[in-house]
Motif scaffolding. Sequence first.
Motif, mmCIF file in Angstrom:
data_model
loop_
_atom_site.group_PDB
_atom_site.id
_atom_site.type_symbol
_atom_site.label_atom_id
_atom_site.label_comp_id
_atom_site.label_asym_id
_atom_site.label_seq_id
_atom_site.Cartn_x
_atom_site.Cartn_y
_atom_site.Cartn_z
ATOM 1 N N LEU A 67 31.145 -9.933 49.533
ATOM 2 C CA LEU A 67 29.726 -9.832 49.192
ATOM 3 C C LEU A 67 29.226 -8.412 49.389
ATOM 4 C CD1 LEU A 67 26.974 -11.292 48.597
ATOM 5 C CD2 LEU A 67 26.791 -11.635 51.067
ATOM 6 N N GLU A 68 28.501 -7.899 48.384
ATOM 7 C CA GLU A 68 27.787 -6.629 48.477
ATOM 8 C C GLU A 68 26.325 -6.923 48.169
ATOM 9 O OE1 GLU A 68 29.305 -3.717 45.727
ATOM 10 O OE2 GLU A 68 31.315 -4.540 45.940
ATOM 11 N N CYS A 69 25.418 -6.357 48.976
ATOM 12 C CA CYS A 69 23.986 -6.583 48.761
ATOM 13 C C CYS A 69 23.248 -5.260 48.712
ATOM 14 C CB CYS A 69 23.420 -7.436 49.886
ATOM 15 S SG CYS A 69 24.161 -9.069 49.991
ATOM 16 N N HIS A 70 22.318 -5.131 47.764
ATOM 17 C CA HIS A 70 21.554 -3.904 47.598
ATOM 18 C C HIS A 70 20.093 -4.237 47.301
ATOM 19 C CE1 HIS A 70 25.357 -1.739 47.219
ATOM 20 N NE2 HIS A 70 25.731 -2.690 46.392
ATOM 21 N N PRO A 71 19.179 -3.970 48.234
ATOM 22 C CA PRO A 71 17.760 -4.112 47.881
ATOM 23 C C PRO A 71 17.384 -2.910 47.022
ATOM 24 C CG PRO A 71 17.965 -3.278 50.113
ATOM 25 C CD PRO A 71 19.364 -3.533 49.607
ATOM 26 N N SER A 72 16.775 -3.131 45.893
ATOM 27 C CA SER A 72 16.494 -2.024 44.995
ATOM 28 C C SER A 72 15.132 -2.188 44.336
ATOM 29 C CB SER A 72 17.581 -1.929 43.926
ATOM 30 O OG SER A 72 17.565 -3.066 43.095
ATOM 31 N N CYS A 73 14.814 -1.234 43.481
ATOM 32 C CA CYS A 73 13.554 -1.296 42.742
ATOM 33 C C CYS A 73 13.574 -2.498 41.810
ATOM 34 C CB CYS A 73 13.355 -0.021 41.942
ATOM 35 S SG CYS A 73 13.191 1.449 42.996
ATOM 36 N N LYS A 79 13.060 4.623 40.520
ATOM 37 C CA LYS A 79 14.048 4.938 41.561
ATOM 38 C C LYS A 79 13.417 4.748 42.926
ATOM 39 C CE LYS A 79 12.800 9.778 41.727
ATOM 40 N NZ LYS A 79 13.227 11.157 41.667
ATOM 41 N N MET A 80 14.252 4.553 43.922
ATOM 42 C CA MET A 80 13.794 4.364 45.291
ATOM 43 C C MET A 80 13.467 5.740 45.896
ATOM 44 S SD MET A 80 13.438 1.675 47.406
ATOM 45 C CE MET A 80 14.484 0.453 46.683
ATOM 46 N N MET A 81 12.205 5.960 46.260
ATOM 47 C CA MET A 81 11.821 7.208 46.916
ATOM 48 C C MET A 81 12.460 7.241 48.293
ATOM 49 S SD MET A 81 7.764 7.544 45.966
ATOM 50 C CE MET A 81 7.305 6.011 46.736
ATOM 51 N N GLY A 82 13.031 8.346 48.662
ATOM 52 C CA GLY A 82 13.638 8.459 49.977
ATOM 53 C C GLY A 82 14.968 7.735 50.086
ATOM 54 N N GLY A 83 15.424 7.099 49.013
ATOM 55 C CA GLY A 83 16.739 6.507 48.983
ATOM 56 C C GLY A 83 16.896 5.115 49.557
ATOM 57 N N GLU A 84 15.870 4.561 50.219
ATOM 58 C CA GLU A 84 16.050 3.211 50.746
ATOM 59 C C GLU A 84 14.746 2.436 50.817
ATOM 60 O OE1 GLU A 84 16.226 3.320 55.483
ATOM 61 O OE2 GLU A 84 17.815 4.488 54.545
ATOM 62 N N CYS A 85 14.883 1.141 50.837
ATOM 63 C CA CYS A 85 13.767 0.204 50.909
ATOM 64 C C CYS A 85 13.220 0.177 52.340
ATOM 65 C CB CYS A 85 14.275 -1.180 50.504
ATOM 66 S SG CYS A 85 13.073 -2.492 50.678
ATOM 67 N N THR A 86 11.898 0.195 52.479
ATOM 68 C CA THR A 86 11.299 0.149 53.818
ATOM 69 C C THR A 86 11.090 -1.275 54.328
ATOM 70 O OG1 THR A 86 9.056 0.312 52.894
ATOM 71 C CG2 THR A 86 10.136 2.380 53.549
ATOM 72 N N SER A 109 19.270 -8.249 50.057
ATOM 73 C CA SER A 109 19.446 -8.210 48.603
ATOM 74 C C SER A 109 18.144 -8.061 47.828
ATOM 75 C CB SER A 109 20.163 -9.478 48.134
ATOM 76 O OG SER A 109 19.389 -10.626 48.451
ATOM 77 N N PHE A 110 17.021 -7.978 48.510
ATOM 78 C CA PHE A 110 15.732 -7.867 47.826
ATOM 79 C C PHE A 110 14.827 -6.918 48.600
ATOM 80 C CE2 PHE A 110 11.371 -9.199 46.847
ATOM 81 C CZ PHE A 110 11.411 -9.163 45.466
ATOM 82 N N CYS A 111 14.031 -6.128 47.885
ATOM 83 C CA CYS A 111 13.114 -5.173 48.518
ATOM 84 C C CYS A 111 11.672 -5.652 48.337
ATOM 85 C CB CYS A 111 13.285 -3.786 47.915
ATOM 86 S SG CYS A 111 12.246 -2.542 48.722
ATOM 87 N N GLU A 112 11.101 -6.171 49.411
ATOM 88 C CA GLU A 112 9.718 -6.659 49.383
ATOM 89 C C GLU A 112 8.729 -5.525 49.116
ATOM 90 O OE1 GLU A 112 7.126 -9.483 49.058
ATOM 91 O OE2 GLU A 112 9.006 -10.123 49.962
ATOM 92 N N SER A 113 9.083 -4.318 49.522
ATOM 93 C CA SER A 113 8.177 -3.163 49.404
ATOM 94 C C SER A 113 8.469 -2.305 48.172
ATOM 95 C CB SER A 113 8.273 -2.306 50.662
ATOM 96 O OG SER A 113 9.622 -1.924 50.891
ATOM 97 N N ALA A 114 9.123 -2.864 47.158
ATOM 98 C CA ALA A 114 9.500 -2.088 45.976
ATOM 99 C C ALA A 114 8.292 -1.420 45.317
ATOM 100 C CB ALA A 114 10.239 -2.960 44.973
#
Length: 159
Positions: A67-73, A79-86, A109-114
């Motif tokens: 399994l690989e997980c990535h929270p993203s835009c 694009k993700m400012m600063g490179g990562e989800c807060t 796997s999900f970015c609530e602050s996208a």
Amino acid sequence: AGYHGGGMYNTNGDADLTHATFSRCTAESNGGGLYSYDGRLALRNVRFLDCSAMAECQDIYLDESSLECHPSCTTAGTKMMGGECTDPVEAQVGYYDGHGAQPPDACFSFCESAAEDCEVCDANTFFKGSNSDDTCGPCDAGKFTTDISDATHHDEASD
């Protein structure tokens, strides 16, 4: 509802999921949202909402799988400012491996602050929302845009 994987059952294969939601999925046994047997999963911006399983793991159950997980835009062309989800959201993961491999530490796997963490790509760049490093790349030769206010101008290489 399924016996395993109420939303999706993956067996002996690779599954790359991008911008998906598993909502109110139910399994009679394991993995209310997603179950994988002897496979590989890559999740990018995948959300699990109110999934349930009678035995284990409301969200994801891995049976000898990776399994690989990535929270993203959440929008292509951003694009993700600063490179990562807060504010990444963690999916619940259950794991079994008869070969002694270790389960994943966590699956965010999900970015609530996208909405706050993402911005439109720079001029003359694009991002489809599916590469692993959340960076915008150069547009095709002769194709460019200077509009940095509209993400749809930055979601394909041909923009």
